[in-house]
Write an enzyme that holds these catalytic residues in place. Structure first.
Site, mmCIF file in Angstrom:
data_model
loop_
_atom_site.group_PDB
_atom_site.id
_atom_site.type_symbol
_atom_site.label_atom_id
_atom_site.label_comp_id
_atom_site.label_asym_id
_atom_site.label_seq_id
_atom_site.Cartn_x
_atom_site.Cartn_y
_atom_site.Cartn_z
ATOM 1 N N GLU A 152 31.926 -31.534 33.602
ATOM 2 C CA GLU A 152 31.618 -30.475 34.088
ATOM 3 C C GLU A 152 30.922 -29.629 33.228
ATOM 4 O O GLU A 152 29.638 -29.613 33.473
ATOM 5 C CB GLU A 152 33.248 -29.339 34.621
ATOM 6 C CG GLU A 152 32.542 -28.141 35.343
ATOM 7 C CD GLU A 152 33.829 -27.649 36.152
ATOM 8 O OE1 GLU A 152 34.825 -28.115 35.988
ATOM 9 O OE2 GLU A 152 33.716 -26.677 36.709
ATOM 10 N N GLU A 211 42.378 -23.184 29.989
ATOM 11 C CA GLU A 211 41.694 -22.587 31.247
ATOM 12 C C GLU A 211 42.873 -21.876 32.178
ATOM 13 O O GLU A 211 42.489 -21.025 32.917
ATOM 14 C CB GLU A 211 41.450 -24.136 32.052
ATOM 15 C CG GLU A 211 40.951 -23.677 33.304
ATOM 16 C CD GLU A 211 40.269 -24.692 34.040
ATOM 17 O OE1 GLU A 211 40.783 -26.024 33.803
ATOM 18 O OE2 GLU A 211 39.341 -24.726 34.974
HETATM 19 C C1 BGC Z 1 35.325 -23.913 36.334
HETATM 20 C C2 BGC Z 1 35.618 -22.563 36.158
HETATM 21 C C3 BGC Z 1 34.586 -21.782 37.139
HETATM 22 C C4 BGC Z 1 35.413 -22.381 38.309
HETATM 23 C C5 BGC Z 1 34.980 -21.577 39.715
HETATM 24 C C6 BGC Z 1 35.768 -24.314 37.476
HETATM 25 O O1 BGC Z 1 35.631 -25.716 37.952
HETATM 26 O O2 BGC Z 1 35.926 -24.769 35.465
HETATM 27 O O3 BGC Z 1 35.508 -21.988 34.928
HETATM 28 O O4 BGC Z 1 34.632 -20.438 37.098
HETATM 29 O O5 BGC Z 1 35.346 -23.629 38.772
HETATM 30 O O6 BGC Z 1 36.008 -21.049 40.228
#
Ligand code: BGC
Length: 900
Positions: free
Chosen positions: A493, A756
């Site tokens: 990501e 997270e």
């Molecule tokens: C990310 C987040 C981001 C989110 C959106 C995720 O995949 O890791 O940090 O803000 O998607 O909801």
């Protein structure tokens, strides 16, 4: 007569001079390549004695010279500003002679203090100009192949390629600077050795539009006779695999290089060696290099001296040069990515025969340097992970499709060291296989890479868990500030999520100086703004996931925070049009009623703990906040009509919100903690409503056994909401919790970074779904701004900390806290402790050119001492009054020791 003498004595005692320090041009220390015709100069004001107080600059003089010699003679042949009466030390616009491209200038500053006394000259500094118009760049874009044809490796990528150019020099050189850029990532060499300390340059931009170049001073390396420039070029963000859709080549499939060496001879003449068809290119030991998928290096294929003049390149291929990309080249405006920390393994285990696992005790982003002694051709495999499985093997499921594996084929030397450079991983553990004996700790080093943003924050206190929390926030920020602010550094990501950035940016500024870093990223955000005015969810925007409330508003919130912290109006000016387009978009889609449209995208209160806040509440709160900020920004920029217009808009949104979502008893639709947090912090209710909202917020927290239930959106502001309603007692309980969900919970379970999600790992369930489980996301670290402002007690009272408030909110049974912010005006320190006799002691440092209001718990002024004497009688300390159990004093710069 006696009076007169006393005065003279006092004058002598305070006879301290001031000088300018930490000279920066375009907010960079001695930049080699900037592209501004009128660069902005900044410095901090320092007194020459720690005993000096209430110092400020009343005037300055800047001189800019064409040589160090002239500068040392105080001859500003390029610019002599002469004495200018001004207190300003930030962003002084150069206004001397026309600056020349590819030229280095030297500068220094003289200051006058508050009494008009002349200080001494600052140390000298420099800035270098890059190109000033596109024709200055003579170099072509070159590449190794026209199309990737061979799928040589694990992930279908072409191997990185090597480039070189031999040239001769036959007269004395004054200076030589190599300027390099790439569509891809490069590593530059000169006469056989690596130049610069940067990694992953030139970073990630929307390459279709623009790309950065860097300058490397090679004056000391260039010699009479033959010389050689070398460069390795890899796919990087341009051509490599990036994002979660398993796609390569997001911008193009052939990485390209452009570089030019600008030599200035003693006789004043110049010569440019640009990339062109006369360069040579070839493959080498780097078989594979991908940011997400690791690196493969075959040391048997090494080409000795490939970047030295001696190397015979006559049989090497010439590069391709067609087609020439149309992208804009610009000088890199921020700190580069560098190795910022190194870690040694604290432990090496062997969970399975021949499988060695090193624990570095710290989650980091980067790669490892490993020294081995193995037979030629031996394959060593390095795998990286943030956490371990119960059996001690590494846990990699949460990497999703990223493959954190680097492979090294040995040369067969007695001792050889391998260190990747074109990839990075998020990890605390390294697994080594393929070695014939257990590795030794001294042969392994974890190298932490991050954008080299100067560290600006320090925090420690009597509660060990809170000190660890600070450390976890610090490391998580640095793990994710790798060229752009990313969500995470490990899985497939690593995107510049706008929501994450806006919830965290204020905290980020208290950890490091992020002015350049964030301003640079905001260029990408502006660039990625959609035609309809909406801002995307990620920038650079390669995936185009849906955006929406609390994500898109980053386009207004982030420039505003940068202005507040660094006082630079230019950032607001630069983004104003985009902000207007965005708020117009919101107005349009909200219709006359100023309510959310029927359909819109929203990430909700992302990763909340079973407490879904209705999207409409988030929408309205952020719509109102955007309008409020627009009004404040218009005020700063002197746009009176806009200021009024947006203030009216804010009030209308507030009315619409109350009408539709707030009950008579002030219960808000959804009735979650986040509903009340947003209403309090974004000022959506009347005074009575705010009181109720405060009570409901406390009720909602207590319902959960004094725990939060907030996700990214609510967690940003929960502590601020509690502070606003005067319930820091509950804020302290939340921050000291170690039961689920809380910051302390992760620390109790060994976290060395911010997770997270609250439930990243639990004793009951183990790891949460690997589809969304990073152990290094900074969003929840946003709590640090509350820690600084309340535990440390340092608050800004005016943009750029020109005014400061120091008011520690003592609580949570802490008996000391030390907090520091290195602001754009210099160091601000607040260290407090309780002495054994319960005396409260507060040591403060305020930078010159700033003033502060200090709050000391006391019933009357006479109870407060400073350096052992009654504070209200001391010189330079002004007693203001008593408020809520605190004596308030006003002070100028300097060091103070208050006690009650
Ligand atoms: C990310 C987040 C981001 C989110 C959106 C995720 O995949 O890791 O940090 O803000 O998607 O909801």
């Amino acid at each position: 007569m006696i009076l007169k003498c006393a005065k003279i004595k006092l004058m002598k005692k305070n006879d301290y001079k001031i000088h300018a320090d930490y000279l920066r041009c375009e907010y960079l220390i001695n930049p080699i390549a900037i592209e501004k015709k009128k660069p902005r100069l900044s410095w901090i004001v320092e007194a020459d004695s720690p005993a000096a107080r209430a110092k400020y600059q009343s005037a300055y003089r800047v001189i800019v010279s064409s040589s160090e010699t002239l500068l040392s003679q105080n001859k500003g042949d390029i610019w002599d500003s002469k004495k200018i009466k001004s207190r300003n030390s930030i962003s002084i616009e150069y206004s001397g002679k026309k600056l020349r491209a590819f030229t280095k200038y030297f500068w220094k500053v003289m200051l006058w203090d508050e009494a008009g006394k002349t200080g001494c000259w600052s140390k000298s500094a420099s800035f270098g100009l890059g190109k000033l118009k596109s024709e200055d760049w003579k170099a072509e874009w070159i590449c190794s192949y026209s199309q990737p044809v061979i799928k040589l490796n694990r992930h279908g990528a072409m191997p990185p390629h090597y480039f070189r150019k031999k040239f001769a020099v036959s007269k004395p050189v004054k200076s030589a600077v190599l300027y390099v850029s790439a569509l891809g990532i490069y590593e530059p060499y000169f006469n056989g050795t690596r130049v610069g300390e940067d990694y992953l340059s030139p970073g990630w931009t929307n390459y279709h539009e623009h790309v950065y170049y860097n300058g490397y001073d090679v004056t000391k390396k260039i010699k009479n006779g033959d010389n050689a420039i070398g460069c390795i070029l890899a796919d990087g963000w341009y051509a490599g695999r990036f994002g979660w859709n398993h796609q390569r080549a997001n911008y193009g499939n052939v990485p390209k290089l452009t570089a030019q060496l600008v030599i200035e001879f003693e006789d004043g003449k110049r010569k440019i060696i640009p990339t062109d068809r006369t360069w040579k290119t070839f493959a080498g030991p780097l078989v594979e290099a991908d940011l997400l998928m690791g690196e493969v290096y075959d040391a048997r294929k090494e080409i000795p001296n490939w970047a030295s003049p001696e190397f015979d390149d006559s049989t090497c291929a010439s590069p391709w040069f067609n087609p020439q990309p149309k992208t804009r080249l610009e000088a890199m405006p921020a700190e580069q990515v560098k190795i910022i920390h190194k870690f040694k393994p604290v432990k090496i285990t062997e969970p399975k025969p021949g499988v060695y696992v090193c624990n570095f005790n710290q989650n980091i982003s980067g790669f490892c340097s490993v020294t081995v002694s193995e037979n030629r051709g031996k394959k060593i495999v390095l795998r990286h992970a943030e956490r371990l499985n119960p059996d001690g093997t590494i846990y990699t499921e949460n990497m999703r499709a990223a493959d954190p594996t680097d492979i090294y084929y040995c040369r067969g030397d007695k001792k050889e060291t391998y260190q990747p450079r074109f990839t990075f991983h998020g990890f605390q553990y390294l697994e080594i296989t393929g070695v014939s004996k257990k590795p030794r700790k001294e042969d392994i080093t974890a190298l932490f890479i991050s954008s080299d943003t100067p560290v600006a924050g320090k925090f420690s206190c009597s509660n060990k868990m809170l000190s660890t929390l600070f450390s976890n926030i610090y490391y998580t920020q640095r793990m994710n500030f790798v060229d752009i602010p990313t969500d995470c550094p490990q899985r497939d990501e690593r995107l510049g999520w706008t929501g994450d950035a806006q919830v965290y940016i204020k905290t980020a500024s208290m950890i490091a100086d992020i002015q350049n870093f964030m301003s640079k990223w905001l260029v990408e955000l502006k660039d990625a703004q959609y035609k309809n005015g909406d801002f995307p969810a990620v920038a650079p925007d390669i995936l185009n996931p849906g955006s929406g409330p609390a994500w898109a508003e980053a386009g207004i919130i982030c420039p505003w925070v940068l202005y507040e912290v660094y006082g630079d109006k230019d950032i607001l000016k630069y983004h104003y049009d985009s902000m207007v387009r965005f708020i117009d978009f919101l107005i349009k889609q909200s219709g006359k009623k100023l309510l959310p449209p029927k359909e819109y995208h929203c990430y909700s209160d992302w990763l909340n703990h079973n407490a879904n806040t209705p999207n409409d509440i988030i929408y309205m709160a952020y719509f109102a906040y955007a309008a409020d900020l627009m009004s404040r920004i218009a005020n700063v920029l002197g746009k009176k009509a806009d200021e009024k217009k947006y203030l009216k808009l804010f009030n209308n949104i507030k009315t619409a919100f109350n009408k539709k979502y707030v009950n008579k008893d002030y219960r808000i639709m959804g009735d979650t903690q986040t509903c009340y947090i947003l209403a309090i912090v974004y000022n959506l209710l009347d005074e009575k409503g705010k009181k109720y909202a405060g009570e409901y917020l406390v009720e909602k927290i207590k319902e959960r056994g004094t725990h939060l239930s907030t996700g990214f959106v609510g967690t940003k502001d929960i502590m601020l909401a509690l502070e606003t309603i005067g319930r820091n007692d509950i804020a302290y309980k939340l921050i000291l919790n170690d039961t689920y969900p809380s910051w302390g919970f992760s620390i109790k379970h060994g976290a060395t970074s911010i997770w997270e999600r609250w439930n990243g790992w639990t004793p009951e369930k183990g790891f949460e779904t690997p589809g969304m489980n990073s152990f290094a996301h900074y969003a929840y670290g946003a709590v640090y701004s509350w820690m600084v402002e309340n535990i440390g007690g340092i608050k800004s009272g005016a943009p750029s900390f020109e005014k400061i408030v120091v008011k520690p909110e003592v609580g949570g049974n802490l008996n000391y806290a030390n907090c520091e912010i290195n602001s754009i005006r210099g160091k601000i320190i607040s260290n407090w402790k309780f002495l054994k006799n319960k005396t409260f002691k507060l040591d403060i440092e305020i930078p010159a050119n700033s003033s502060a209001k200090i709050f000391i718990p006391a019933k009357k002024a006479a109870d407060v001492k400073e350096s052992g004497k009654q504070a209200s009688r001391a010189k330079n300390i002004k007693f203001i009054g008593i408020e809520n159990g605190c004596a308030i004093f006003e002070i100028g710069s300097g060091k103070y020791q208050f006690s009650n």
